[in-house]
Write a protein that holds these residues in place. Structure first.
Motif, PDB file in Angstrom:
ATOM      1  N   ALA A  89      17.316   9.373   5.982  1.00  0.00           N
ATOM      2  CA  ALA A  89      16.173  10.273   5.847  1.00  0.00           C
ATOM      3  C   ALA A  89      15.128   9.883   6.891  1.00  0.00           C
ATOM      4  CB  ALA A  89      15.579  10.173   4.441  1.00  0.00           C
ATOM      5  N   VAL A  90      15.283  10.406   8.098  1.00  0.00           N
ATOM      6  CA  VAL A  90      14.347  10.059   9.175  1.00  0.00           C
ATOM      7  C   VAL A  90      13.255  11.098   9.338  1.00  0.00           C
ATOM      8  CG1 VAL A  90      16.000   8.661  10.457  1.00  0.00           C
ATOM      9  CG2 VAL A  90      15.837  11.094  10.948  1.00  0.00           C
ATOM     10  N   THR A  91      13.567  12.353   9.058  1.00  0.00           N
ATOM     11  CA  THR A  91      12.580  13.410   9.243  1.00  0.00           C
ATOM     12  C   THR A  91      11.455  13.266   8.226  1.00  0.00           C
ATOM     13  OG1 THR A  91      14.298  14.926  10.018  1.00  0.00           O
ATOM     14  CG2 THR A  91      12.209  15.895   9.321  1.00  0.00           C
ATOM     15  N   GLY A  92      10.241  13.104   8.718  1.00  0.00           N
ATOM     16  CA  GLY A  92       9.088  12.991   7.842  1.00  0.00           C
ATOM     17  C   GLY A  92       8.185  14.197   8.003  1.00  0.00           C
ATOM     18  N   ASP A 125       0.818  -1.212   0.000  1.00  0.00           N
ATOM     19  CA  ASP A 125       0.000   0.000   0.000  1.00  0.00           C
ATOM     20  C   ASP A 125       0.848   1.258   0.000  1.00  0.00           C
ATOM     21  OD1 ASP A 125      -2.683  -1.213   0.168  1.00  0.00           O
ATOM     22  OD2 ASP A 125      -1.978  -1.931   2.120  1.00  0.00           O
ATOM     23  N   THR A 126       1.998   1.198   0.678  1.00  0.00           N
ATOM     24  CA  THR A 126       2.891   2.355   0.713  1.00  0.00           C
ATOM     25  C   THR A 126       4.293   1.907   0.333  1.00  0.00           C
ATOM     26  OG1 THR A 126       3.531   2.080   3.043  1.00  0.00           O
ATOM     27  CG2 THR A 126       1.553   3.405   2.586  1.00  0.00           C
ATOM     28  N   ALA A 127       5.092   2.877  -0.129  1.00  0.00           N
ATOM     29  CA  ALA A 127       6.478   2.589  -0.491  1.00  0.00           C
ATOM     30  C   ALA A 127       7.324   3.789  -0.095  1.00  0.00           C
ATOM     31  CB  ALA A 127       6.600   2.318  -1.992  1.00  0.00           C
ATOM     32  N   VAL A 128       8.594   3.536   0.160  1.00  0.00           N
ATOM     33  CA  VAL A 128       9.528   4.604   0.509  1.00  0.00           C
ATOM     34  C   VAL A 128      10.706   4.535  -0.454  1.00  0.00           C
ATOM     35  CG1 VAL A 128      10.614   3.096   2.245  1.00  0.00           C
ATOM     36  CG2 VAL A 128      10.992   5.579   2.334  1.00  0.00           C
ATOM     37  N   ALA A 129      11.079   5.678  -1.022  1.00  0.00           N
ATOM     38  CA  ALA A 129      12.176   5.689  -1.991  1.00  0.00           C
ATOM     39  C   ALA A 129      12.693   7.108  -2.178  1.00  0.00           C
ATOM     40  CB  ALA A 129      11.720   5.120  -3.332  1.00  0.00           C
ATOM     41  N   GLY A 130      13.856   7.205  -2.809  1.00  0.00           N
ATOM     42  CA  GLY A 130      14.440   8.491  -3.133  1.00  0.00           C
ATOM     43  C   GLY A 130      13.709   9.164  -4.276  1.00  0.00           C
ATOM     44  N   ASP A 131      14.184  10.346  -4.639  1.00  0.00           N
ATOM     45  CA  ASP A 131      13.477  11.164  -5.620  1.00  0.00           C
ATOM     46  C   ASP A 131      13.330  10.514  -6.992  1.00  0.00           C
ATOM     47  OD1 ASP A 131      16.202  11.407  -6.252  1.00  0.00           O
ATOM     48  OD2 ASP A 131      16.322  13.488  -5.593  1.00  0.00           O
ATOM     49  N   THR A 184      19.315  15.638  -4.141  1.00  0.00           N
ATOM     50  CA  THR A 184      18.482  16.487  -3.293  1.00  0.00           C
ATOM     51  C   THR A 184      18.464  16.038  -1.841  1.00  0.00           C
ATOM     52  OG1 THR A 184      16.492  15.137  -3.641  1.00  0.00           O
ATOM     53  CG2 THR A 184      16.917  16.911  -5.237  1.00  0.00           C
ATOM     54  N   ALA A 185      18.785  14.775  -1.586  1.00  0.00           N
ATOM     55  CA  ALA A 185      18.694  14.156  -0.261  1.00  0.00           C
ATOM     56  C   ALA A 185      17.252  14.035   0.197  1.00  0.00           C
ATOM     57  CB  ALA A 185      19.510  14.912   0.787  1.00  0.00           C
ATOM     58  N   LEU A 186      16.309  14.184  -0.731  1.00  0.00           N
ATOM     59  CA  LEU A 186      14.902  14.003  -0.407  1.00  0.00           C
ATOM     60  C   LEU A 186      14.455  12.594  -0.761  1.00  0.00           C
ATOM     61  CD1 LEU A 186      13.303  17.325  -1.751  1.00  0.00           C
ATOM     62  CD2 LEU A 186      13.969  16.777   0.607  1.00  0.00           C
ATOM     63  N   ALA A 187      13.654  12.035   0.106  1.00  0.00           N
ATOM     64  CA  ALA A 187      13.003  10.757  -0.171  1.00  0.00           C
ATOM     65  C   ALA A 187      11.513  10.988   0.016  1.00  0.00           C
ATOM     66  CB  ALA A 187      13.515   9.668   0.765  1.00  0.00           C
ATOM     67  N   ALA A 201       4.140  12.089   1.318  1.00  0.00           N
ATOM     68  CA  ALA A 201       4.986  12.614   2.390  1.00  0.00           C
ATOM     69  C   ALA A 201       6.416  12.752   1.893  1.00  0.00           C
ATOM     70  CB  ALA A 201       4.954  11.697   3.619  1.00  0.00           C
ATOM     71  N   THR A 202       7.149  13.636   2.550  1.00  0.00           N
ATOM     72  CA  THR A 202       8.558  13.876   2.235  1.00  0.00           C
ATOM     73  C   THR A 202       9.418  13.441   3.414  1.00  0.00           C
ATOM     74  OG1 THR A 202       7.996  15.793   0.874  1.00  0.00           O
ATOM     75  CG2 THR A 202      10.275  15.635   1.624  1.00  0.00           C
ATOM     76  N   ARG A 203      10.587  12.881   3.098  1.00  0.00           N
ATOM     77  CA  ARG A 203      11.584  12.573   4.126  1.00  0.00           C
ATOM     78  C   ARG A 203      12.888  13.269   3.748  1.00  0.00           C
ATOM     79  NH1 ARG A 203      12.505   6.669   5.359  1.00  0.00           N
ATOM     80  NH2 ARG A 203      12.724   7.362   7.516  1.00  0.00           N
ATOM     81  N   VAL A 204      13.582  13.774   4.738  1.00  0.00           N
ATOM     82  CA  VAL A 204      14.783  14.559   4.485  1.00  0.00           C
ATOM     83  C   VAL A 204      15.997  13.845   5.061  1.00  0.00           C
ATOM     84  CG1 VAL A 204      15.891  16.809   4.745  1.00  0.00           C
ATOM     85  CG2 VAL A 204      13.390  16.650   4.638  1.00  0.00           C
ATOM     86  N   GLY A 205      16.984  13.580   4.210  1.00  0.00           N
ATOM     87  CA  GLY A 205      18.208  12.930   4.649  1.00  0.00           C
ATOM     88  C   GLY A 205      19.428  13.777   4.333  1.00  0.00           C
ATOM     89  N   LYS A 206      20.544  13.123   4.099  1.00  0.00           N
ATOM     90  CA  LYS A 206      21.786  13.816   3.764  1.00  0.00           C
ATOM     91  C   LYS A 206      22.353  13.229   2.471  1.00  0.00           C
ATOM     92  CE  LYS A 206      22.953  14.861   8.576  1.00  0.00           C
ATOM     93  NZ  LYS A 206      23.949  14.700   9.664  1.00  0.00           N
ATOM     94  N   PRO A 207      22.877  14.084   1.576  1.00  0.00           N
ATOM     95  CA  PRO A 207      23.401  13.589   0.296  1.00  0.00           C
ATOM     96  C   PRO A 207      24.651  12.719   0.442  1.00  0.00           C
ATOM     97  CG  PRO A 207      23.891  15.924   0.574  1.00  0.00           C
ATOM     98  CD  PRO A 207      22.957  15.549   1.692  1.00  0.00           C
ATOM     99  N   GLU A 208      25.251  12.739   1.624  1.00  0.00           N
ATOM    100  CA  GLU A 208      26.426  11.889   1.849  1.00  0.00           C
ATOM    101  C   GLU A 208      26.048  10.432   2.046  1.00  0.00           C
ATOM    102  OE1 GLU A 208      25.692  14.609   3.681  1.00  0.00           O
ATOM    103  OE2 GLU A 208      27.132  16.043   2.836  1.00  0.00           O
ATOM    104  N   ALA A 209      24.758  10.115   1.967  1.00  0.00           N
ATOM    105  CA  ALA A 209      24.298   8.742   2.172  1.00  0.00           C
ATOM    106  C   ALA A 209      24.405   7.904   0.911  1.00  0.00           C
ATOM    107  CB  ALA A 209      22.854   8.748   2.673  1.00  0.00           C
ATOM    108  N   LEU A 210      25.024   8.434  -0.116  1.00  0.00           N
ATOM    109  CA  LEU A 210      25.268   7.656  -1.330  1.00  0.00           C
ATOM    110  C   LEU A 210      26.508   8.199  -2.011  1.00  0.00           C
ATOM    111  CD1 LEU A 210      22.940   8.697  -4.287  1.00  0.00           C
ATOM    112  CD2 LEU A 210      23.295  10.107  -2.277  1.00  0.00           C
TER     113      LEU A 210
END
Length: 319
Positions: free
Chosen positions: A273-276, A79-85, A208-211, A102-111
């Protein structure tokens, strides 16, 4: 006359309570299948206990990357999925019936692009004429990051031989030194570095570091499921706040669930990306820029209208 008005008001209240009560009962008997990648979202919720007492049933469905996750959402298995931009955009191009909720905010250093510790490749320009493995599939955040790094270094995309390999297979090949250059994301990226890999270029200044959290259109069309998704997103916000305030506890639960060393888990959770939060206008603009550039670079076969695949009504910002 006053007694008649009282009866009318009472009748109106009862007619309103009926649908609301039915919706609450329906939500209690509703099961959401929550799609996840590499156990990251589940670890966040289990560490924060943000799903405790949820007025709906749920179960987790874990995938090693966005491509198989969205294949499941396309077939209504989640029903739901989580992924990068970019994976969200690629899924939309592939006619996955979804909406960004919904948006999640992470850091670009994660890849980043990682190479073997003794590799002769010292800079991105050295990739000219080389083979690079990209995970997980076409339309991944790693492909976007690699293309951005190549453009930055003045290397034409056709000067590099790309191979697309799912993360777990690529991880095994990298560990056994069968591949030298690998464009990959956490947790596989952090694991490769922990095993001695060397960073050629991370995602800073490119990604963008957005998921995003997406919900299937069929789930949103069902009143009880839509209400359950809205409740889940509120809990996502609380889970993110808890993780920021309890970094060590979050890392320990993540390590337990993934069986990764605690030090590696600390690195991954610190930049995850923990911040939702609800999708903002700025998020839509940022994602549209990714969509436009991806269409220009041929990563996507056509331009995606981000606003058309976004539903900002499911999780509204606080007044």
């Amino acid at each position: 006359m006053s007694s008649r008005r009282h009866l009318l008001k009472q009748g109106a209240a009862l007619s309103l309570a009926g649908p609301l009560s039915a919706l609450a009962q329906g939500r209690a008997h509703t099961t959401l299948v929550l799609g996840d990648q590499a156990g990251g979202l589940r670890a966040l919720f289990e560490a924060s206990r943000a799903l405790e007492g949820a007025p709906f049933q749920y179960r987790w469905a874990n995938f090693q990357g966005a491509a198989p996750l969205f294949e499941a959402q396309r077939s209504a298995a989640v029903d739901t999925a989580v992924a990068g931009d970019l994976p969200v955009l690629a899924a939309a191009v592939g006619r996955t019936p979804l909406k960004i909720v919904a948006t999640r905010v992470g850091k670009p250093e994660a890849l980043g692009i990682v190479v073997q510790p003794d590799s002769p490749l010292r800079r991105v320009a050295d990739l000219r004429g080389q083979s690079v493995v990209v995970s997980s599939a076409r339309g991944s955040i790693s492909q976007y990051q690699l293309y951005g790094a190549l453009e930055e270094a003045g290397v034409k995309r056709e000067e590099v031989n790309l191979r697309f390999v799912l993360p777990t297979d690529a991880a095994a090949a990298f560990a056994s030194r069968q591949i030298d250059a690998w464009a990959i994301f956490d947790p596989y990226y952090a694991i490769a570095l922990q095993q001695g890999g060397r960073i050629l270029r991370d995602g800073g200044g490119i990604n963008t570091a957005l998921a995003f959290i997406t919900a299937s259109e069929s789930a949103l069309a069902d009143a009880a499921k839509r209400a359950a998704v809205a409740d889940f997103l509120q809990r996502l916000g609380r889970a993110g706040e808890w993780a920021k305030a309890n970094a060590e506890a979050y890392a320990k639960v993540y390590a337990e669930l993934t069986r990764l060393p605690l030090e590696t888990s600390r690195t991954i959770t610190a930049r995850a990306a923990v911040t939702g939060r609800p999708v903002s206008e700025a998020d839509i603009i940022a994602l549209q820029a990714v969509a436009d550039r991806s269409a220009r670079d041929g990563i996507l076969p056509l331009r995606v209208d981000v606003r058309a695949i976004t539903d900002t009504r499911v999780w509204k910002p606080a007044a």
